[in-house]
Write an enzyme that holds these catalytic residues in place. Structure first.
Site, PDB file in Angstrom:
ATOM      1  N   ASN A  29      35.067  69.310  85.751  1.00 42.87           N
ATOM      2  CA  ASN A  29      35.672  70.511  85.172  1.00 42.87           C
ATOM      3  C   ASN A  29      35.207  70.791  83.741  1.00 42.87           C
ATOM      4  O   ASN A  29      35.208  71.939  83.308  1.00 42.87           O
ATOM      5  CB  ASN A  29      37.200  70.441  85.242  1.00 42.87           C
ATOM      6  CG  ASN A  29      37.768  69.242  84.529  1.00 42.87           C
ATOM      7  OD1 ASN A  29      37.202  68.149  84.561  1.00 42.87           O
ATOM      8  ND2 ASN A  29      38.893  69.423  83.875  1.00 42.87           N
TER       9      ASN A  29
ATOM     10  N   GLU B  26      42.224  58.370  83.091  1.00 44.56           N
ATOM     11  CA  GLU B  26      42.891  59.632  82.800  1.00 44.56           C
ATOM     12  C   GLU B  26      42.902  60.425  84.096  1.00 44.56           C
ATOM     13  O   GLU B  26      41.869  60.827  84.603  1.00 44.56           O
ATOM     14  CB  GLU B  26      42.153  60.382  81.687  1.00 44.56           C
ATOM     15  CG  GLU B  26      42.975  61.514  81.090  1.00 44.56           C
ATOM     16  CD  GLU B  26      42.713  62.835  81.781  1.00 44.56           C
ATOM     17  OE1 GLU B  26      43.529  63.191  82.671  1.00 44.56           O
ATOM     18  OE2 GLU B  26      41.733  63.492  81.455  1.00 44.56           O
TER      19      GLU B  26
ATOM     20  N   CYS C  31      43.086  69.470  83.582  1.00 47.54           N
ATOM     21  CA  CYS C  31      44.081  68.439  83.870  1.00 47.54           C
ATOM     22  C   CYS C  31      45.349  68.623  83.045  1.00 47.54           C
ATOM     23  O   CYS C  31      46.453  68.295  83.494  1.00 47.54           O
ATOM     24  CB  CYS C  31      43.498  67.051  83.638  1.00 47.54           C
ATOM     25  SG  CYS C  31      42.883  66.786  81.950  1.00 47.54           S
TER      26      CYS C  31
ATOM     27  N   GLU D 114      42.749  56.777  74.635  1.00 45.53           N
ATOM     28  CA  GLU D 114      41.484  56.855  73.905  1.00 45.53           C
ATOM     29  C   GLU D 114      41.612  57.921  72.836  1.00 45.53           C
ATOM     30  O   GLU D 114      42.506  58.754  72.853  1.00 45.53           O
ATOM     31  CB  GLU D 114      40.321  57.147  74.855  1.00 45.53           C
ATOM     32  CG  GLU D 114      40.039  55.998  75.822  1.00 45.53           C
ATOM     33  CD  GLU D 114      38.787  56.207  76.651  1.00 45.53           C
ATOM     34  OE1 GLU D 114      37.763  56.654  76.102  1.00 45.53           O
ATOM     35  OE2 GLU D 114      38.835  55.922  77.864  1.00 45.53           O
TER      36      GLU D 114
END
Length: 486
Positions: free
Chosen positions: A157, A255, A288, A460
């Site tokens: 994406n 993630e 996301c 992160e």
């Protein structure tokens, strides 16, 4: 067949980049543009042999790169950023053709952020330190040691931005990298390999291998020489990666997307709330962090819906290369079918379509809003990853928080309220890695990023990236323990 393809005038090598040279494969896979279904080219299709070669190259290059002084590593990362900026237009054009996101977004936001990823971690590396501290007179000194070869598996994406979000800190930390881009969007990763080589990154420090999921991924994630794995993608794939990495106890950063809420309280600036809501259609909903569940206080729900419907109806959907386009295509026919299936099942279960709810020509899906959805329904609980939003109402803060937290995810949340005290109270109660108050998608690389629950493992960003990509060492030195020597 040529090893290079031409995408809107830009030459892209379709082979892997392993050990500082281009490497082909016996097989290929077809890369197709979501804009119009046009075949962009045949891409080298890696498997276990290419995975083994890439890890071997990373392992061989690691000692020298790990020993490279921080200042020299930082200089090379800045040189990579220079190369990205020099080729920004080419990168933007290629990525738009490859993943269908807006060309104007790539030019103005995404590709500049790619360069910034390298500059930020290069600069952070030069200031990275812990203060020494004492324990009963003994000195404790904490240092970051490079961990070793890292496998980075990235999504489609935002291919290059999310790849460099991992590559930059991994390289800054003194690690070597095997990057595996998504098979639907492999092209800008190949260009990144060229840019890194031109910037003087030594052979084997960055390797790029292409291929389908488990065909190449299982060898990478189960390899005993791999010291870190970072993955952005789906929960099912993350489970497979975790199982593959488990025998070696390889540390993971995951993630995994979400089902984030946008909470709109009656005291909010409704124009701002609607602006935030319409933003959730960015990248055709393939984000996301998107707040796909609108939770709106009953007192303003009707007016919010009216204003949102008006704004959403004015959005222009079409070719992402057109400056006037607001929403481009979905990435792949398989993803389009998935999105349409979610909507059809929701409508069959009683959901009401307020906006959209149907396919458009090609790989385009109309921006959609559904109401009259049950909290336990599939459309509320599962990530669609497309331009499909739902709207529910609440009566008070407790109900708003209960609905917001009632999924298996916890990546992000967005609040619209005019009351600072309420914002603080609600934000504290939300299960989310990031909470935005009266804003959306404001990201600073100094901040930790990641999700709670099934939205991910670890954080992160900033120093947290170095904590993951390094082995932290504490050296304890006794006082007055030195023998005199001449």
């Amino acid at each position: 067949m040529s090893d290079n393809i031409i995408v809107a005038g830009v030459s892209v090598d379709t082979r892997h980049w392993i050990g500082g040279r281009r490497v082909g494969s016996a097989g290929t896979f077809t890369d197709v543009s979501p804009i119009n279904g046009r075949v962009l080219g045949e891409i080298a299709r890696g498997g276990p042999a290419e995975a083994e070669a890439a890890v071997a190259a990373a392992r061989e290059a690691f000692p020298s790169w790990a020993a490279t002084p921080r200042a020299e590593r930082a200089r090379i990362l800045h040189a990579i950023a220079d190369g990205v900026e020099k080729r920004l237009e080419e990168l933007a054009i290629v990525e738009t053709h490859d993943n269908g996101a807006l060309l104007r977004s790539h030019r103005r936001g995404v590709m500049p952020r790619v360069a910034h990823n390298f500059r930020f971690f290069a600069d952070r590396l030069l200031t990275l330190e812990h203060e020494d501290f004492e324990t009963r007179g003994h000195t404790n000194h904490v240092s970051w040691d490079p961990a070793g070869p890292c496998v980075l598996i990235t999504p489609w994406n935002a291919p290059l931005m999310l790849a460099t979000w991992k590559v930059a800190p991994a390289l800054a930390a003194g690690n070597t990298v095997v990057l595996k881009p998504a098979e639907w969007t492999p092209l800008t990763a190949s260009l990144l390999a060229d840019i890194a080589a031109e910037a003087g990154l030594p052979a084997g420090v960055l390797n790029v291998v292409q291929g389908y999921g488990s065909e190449i991924g299982d060898t990478l994630t189960s390899h005993p020489d791999v010291r870190r794995i970072s993955f952005t993608g789906s929960v099912p794939t993350a489970r497979r990666i975790a199982a593959s990495a488990a025998p070696n106890l390889t540390p993971l950063s995951l993630e995994l997307g979400g089902k984030s809420p946008l909470l709109v309280f009656a005291d909010a600036d409704l124009d701002l709330a609607v602006d935030l809501a319409v933003e959730q259609y960015d990248n055709a909903g393939q984000v996301c962090l998107a707040a796909t569940r609108f939770l709106v206080e009953e007192a303003v729900a009707e007016e919010f819906t009216r204003r949102f419907t008006e704004r959403a109806g004015a959005l222009r959907q079409g070719d992402p290369r057109d400056e006037a386009t607001d929403i481009g295509p979905t990435i792949h026919p398989r993803q389009l079918e998935k999105i349409d299936g979610f909507v059809r099942r929701a409508v069959a279960s009683g959901a009401r379509v307020v906006v959209g709810g149907h396919r458009v020509d090609g790989q385009y899906y109309a921006p959609t809003l559904l109401t009259e959805v049950a909290q336990d329904s599939e459309i509320v609980q599962e990530e669609v990853f497309g331009p499909v939003l739902t709207l529910q109402t609440f009566t008070d803060e407790d109900e708003a928080v209960r609905l917001a937290d009632d999924t298996r995810f916890g990546l992000a949340a967005t609040l619209a309220t005019g009351d600072p005290a309420r914002a603080a109270r609600v934000a504290e109660r939300l299960v989310a890695g990031t909470v935005w108050v009266n804003c959306f998608f404001v990201r600073d690389l100094q901040a930790p990023f990641g999700g709670s629950r099934q939205s991910g493992v670890g954080r992160e960003g900033g120093t947290w990236s170095f904590d993951f990509y390094c082995d932290l060492k504490n050296t304890v030195t006794a006082p007055n323990g030195w023998k005199s020597h001449g």
